[in-house]
Write a protein that holds these residues in place. Structure first.
Motif, PDB file in Angstrom:
ATOM      1  N   GLU A  87      -7.254  -1.397 -10.242  1.00 58.61           N
ATOM      2  CA  GLU A  87      -8.499  -1.038 -10.921  1.00 58.61           C
ATOM      3  C   GLU A  87      -9.173   0.157 -10.248  1.00 58.61           C
ATOM      4  O   GLU A  87      -9.731   1.007 -10.918  1.00 58.61           O
ATOM      5  N   TYR A 125     -20.386 -10.313 -12.958  1.00 62.81           N
ATOM      6  CA  TYR A 125     -19.983  -8.910 -13.028  1.00 62.81           C
ATOM      7  C   TYR A 125     -19.294  -8.646 -14.356  1.00 62.81           C
ATOM      8  O   TYR A 125     -18.411  -9.395 -14.773  1.00 62.81           O
ATOM      9  N   ASP A 126     -19.669  -7.570 -15.043  1.00 59.70           N
ATOM     10  CA  ASP A 126     -19.102  -7.210 -16.341  1.00 59.70           C
ATOM     11  C   ASP A 126     -17.883  -6.321 -16.116  1.00 59.70           C
ATOM     12  O   ASP A 126     -17.996  -5.096 -16.029  1.00 59.70           O
ATOM     13  N   TYR A 127     -16.716  -6.936 -16.006  1.00 59.00           N
ATOM     14  CA  TYR A 127     -15.478  -6.203 -15.727  1.00 59.00           C
ATOM     15  C   TYR A 127     -15.128  -5.233 -16.854  1.00 59.00           C
ATOM     16  O   TYR A 127     -14.678  -4.122 -16.589  1.00 59.00           O
ATOM     17  N   ALA A 128     -15.321  -5.620 -18.089  1.00 61.53           N
ATOM     18  CA  ALA A 128     -15.007  -4.736 -19.216  1.00 61.53           C
ATOM     19  C   ALA A 128     -15.866  -3.476 -19.153  1.00 61.53           C
ATOM     20  O   ALA A 128     -15.363  -2.359 -19.290  1.00 61.53           O
ATOM     21  N   ALA A 129     -17.156  -3.643 -18.914  1.00 62.24           N
ATOM     22  CA  ALA A 129     -18.047  -2.481 -18.817  1.00 62.24           C
ATOM     23  C   ALA A 129     -17.699  -1.609 -17.621  1.00 62.24           C
ATOM     24  O   ALA A 129     -17.928  -0.403 -17.645  1.00 62.24           O
ATOM     25  N   GLY A 130     -17.134  -2.207 -16.576  1.00 66.97           N
ATOM     26  CA  GLY A 130     -16.733  -1.461 -15.383  1.00 66.97           C
ATOM     27  C   GLY A 130     -15.408  -0.747 -15.536  1.00 66.97           C
ATOM     28  O   GLY A 130     -14.931  -0.108 -14.606  1.00 66.97           O
ATOM     29  N   GLY A 131     -14.774  -0.879 -16.709  1.00 68.41           N
ATOM     30  CA  GLY A 131     -13.530  -0.169 -16.972  1.00 68.41           C
ATOM     31  C   GLY A 131     -12.288  -0.894 -16.475  1.00 68.41           C
ATOM     32  O   GLY A 131     -11.217  -0.296 -16.396  1.00 68.41           O
ATOM     33  N   HIS A 132     -12.394  -2.161 -16.158  1.00 65.64           N
ATOM     34  CA  HIS A 132     -11.246  -2.935 -15.677  1.00 65.64           C
ATOM     35  C   HIS A 132     -10.325  -3.319 -16.823  1.00 65.64           C
ATOM     36  O   HIS A 132     -10.765  -3.489 -17.962  1.00 65.64           O
TER      37      HIS A 132
END
Length: 169
Positions: free
Chosen positions: A79, A142-149
């Protein structure tokens, strides 16, 4: 051949990143030789308590990851990756996809590199939290999708050599 420590910092940085990415490619391919070639022979991979670690030796590390690909459908995505050639260290944030049982695990790893060869000498793994049986082990809130994961494995599972490949599709 030049010693790794004698290369310019930009070349060191590029090689360290390439070594980690090649290691992860080898993990996803379940390729023991490819993985093992990224480590010194006496490399050590440390884990949180209760996970049967540390794994000692480049071949042991590689064989254990291959075993997990073939038994639980492991796949990994990088990531984030930060490389610091000045200290021969790097850190990555990754996702370990466990496709057969379902779910995934998020974590970080610190890498140390050998100054002479540029190979990995040590990995210290840190997980988002201790696994308590949940299928998704992540940082709470934690918003993993919003973080680009990645939100799905980067490779198809099961691996063609997987022990369960003939029975699950």
């Amino acid at each position: 051949m030049s010693r790794f420590t004698d290369l310019p910092p930009a070349a060191q940085r590029a090689r360290m990143e390439s070594t980690i990415r090649t290691y992860f490619d080898g993990c996803n391919e379940a390729d023991v030789a490819k993985m093992a070639a990224q480590f010194t022979p006496d490399a050590v991979h440390y884990f949180p308590p209760g996970l049967e670690g540390p794994w000692v030796g480049n071949t042991t590390i590689a064989e254990n990851w291959r075993r997990l690909v073939l038994t639980i459908g492991s796949a990994w995505s990088i990531e984030r990756l930060v490389v610091e050639p000045e200290t021969f260290q790097a850190v990555i944030e990754w996702t370990h996809w466990k496709t057969r049982p379902g779910g995934y695990l998020r974590g970080d790893e610190w890498y140390r590199f050998d100054p002479d060869t540029g190979l990995i000498t040590e990995i210290r793994a840190f997980y988002a939290s201790a696994s308590d049986g949940r299928s998704e082990v992540t940082l709470q809130g934690y918003d993993y999708a919003a973080g680009g994961h990645h939100m799905a494995p980067p490779v198809k599972r099961p691996h063609p050599d997987a022990e369960y490949a003939a029975t699950e599709h």
